[in-house]
Design an enzyme around this catalytic site. Sequence first.
Site, PDB file in Angstrom:
ATOM      1  N   GLU A 196      45.695 -72.407  12.667  1.00  0.00           N
ATOM      2  CA  GLU A 196      45.487 -73.686  11.999  1.00  0.00           C
ATOM      3  C   GLU A 196      46.402 -73.797  10.793  1.00  0.00           C
ATOM      4  O   GLU A 196      46.663 -72.809  10.121  1.00  0.00           O
ATOM      5  CB  GLU A 196      44.025 -73.804  11.548  1.00  0.00           C
ATOM      6  CG  GLU A 196      43.034 -73.491  12.667  1.00  0.00           C
ATOM      7  CD  GLU A 196      41.598 -73.354  12.183  1.00  0.00           C
ATOM      8  OE1 GLU A 196      41.328 -73.676  10.996  1.00  0.00           O
ATOM      9  OE2 GLU A 196      40.751 -72.930  12.976  1.00  0.00           O
ATOM     10  N   GLU A 289      38.256 -81.804   7.200  1.00  0.00           N
ATOM     11  CA  GLU A 289      37.032 -81.007   7.152  1.00  0.00           C
ATOM     12  C   GLU A 289      36.648 -80.811   5.700  1.00  0.00           C
ATOM     13  O   GLU A 289      37.519 -80.664   4.834  1.00  0.00           O
ATOM     14  CB  GLU A 289      37.263 -79.647   7.814  1.00  0.00           C
ATOM     15  CG  GLU A 289      36.085 -78.688   7.705  1.00  0.00           C
ATOM     16  CD  GLU A 289      36.414 -77.285   8.192  1.00  0.00           C
ATOM     17  OE1 GLU A 289      35.551 -76.397   8.082  1.00  0.00           O
ATOM     18  OE2 GLU A 289      37.565 -77.078   8.671  1.00  0.00           O
TER      19      GLU A 289
END
Length: 375
Positions: A196, A289
């Site tokens: 990521e 997020e």
Amino acid sequence: MATENHRAVVSFSIFVLIAVIMPILRHGSCVEADKHKHLGLKHKGTVKTIKSGDGDVIDCVDIYKQPAFDNPLIKDLQMEPSSYPNGMNKMEDFPPELIQDWRKNGECPEGTIPILRIRTHRRSPPVHLHGRQLNHSFAGPVVLHQYATVSERGSTYRGAYGSISVWEPWTEASDFSLSQIWVVQDHDPPNLNTVEAGWIRDSYRTTGCYDLGRCGGFVQTNRRFLIGGRIEPISVYNGQTNEIIISIFKDSNNGNWWLSLQGFAIGYWPGSIVPGLANGANAVHWGGEITGSRPDHHTTTQMGSGHFSFEGFGKSGLVKNIGVVDSSNIQRDAVITNQLASNPKCYDLNYQGNMGTNFGSHFYYGGPGYSAQCP
């Protein structure tokens, strides 16, 4: 509370989640330095030290002595990708290189990479590049994770890319807010592998693998970029929108997963530490997020710009020109199969698809967190 929150930072981030090999490694999936032993100390292999204008101390470390090589699964150094996806843009197609404050005071020599010294407290301005890996922990309990993401799954993926607008969202102490790309293999959940990359803003209260000084999974090869160094400039509400362009792609010749920023190859996750991705990923996600740690009401931590998606360009978080590298190693536009806003009263998204503009396939996302509608 305001004093703590003003220590927050926007940072560039790299992540790796490697559940499959946790039993193999002494410290799980991230070889993490002894925090108390190494806080504020010069890194092993330091050739030169630079102090930035915001008070950060950067060690230029011999590339062969970076923390990645303390990991027994990482043995060799690859300086550049040996293969690229078909259709990957040329360097001249990217915007100018990001400005990092530390480079105003010097450059790391050839054969070294910059590593930020670990400190418990920093008196720095609020915009930084950052890195993180698995085995993170938080100063306070994490009560919730919330997401606003779009995804493509249903095929085999050798990478993903996108342009992510960089903002400075408010974060409460112990929380973080990030925007990133996830490249995931989750067919076998106990053996989940994911790499990521994106930007993160946190309050310096989070601990764990947030930079190369603590982690030994990511191999950095580029001396221009400091993981943990400030991003300049950031987007301004109803003004200029600034972005980072990220690509993650698999080297066809050796299975390493490369990360590039603004067209520069920064480094790679060795294939040896992500065996679940050996045959490619089965899903890709883009978006935001947050974590929250308040037990009494929803966190005030913001996502994206801190504004909802309906406000649109220059006001909301934006991820544009999103795409994947397919099983034939060809770049193409993403075909979104899922949209997730886990709590749309707090953070939402608006997927626009490809409308024939220079935004390509894109979406807006974000929100303010705690409010009358988000109790």
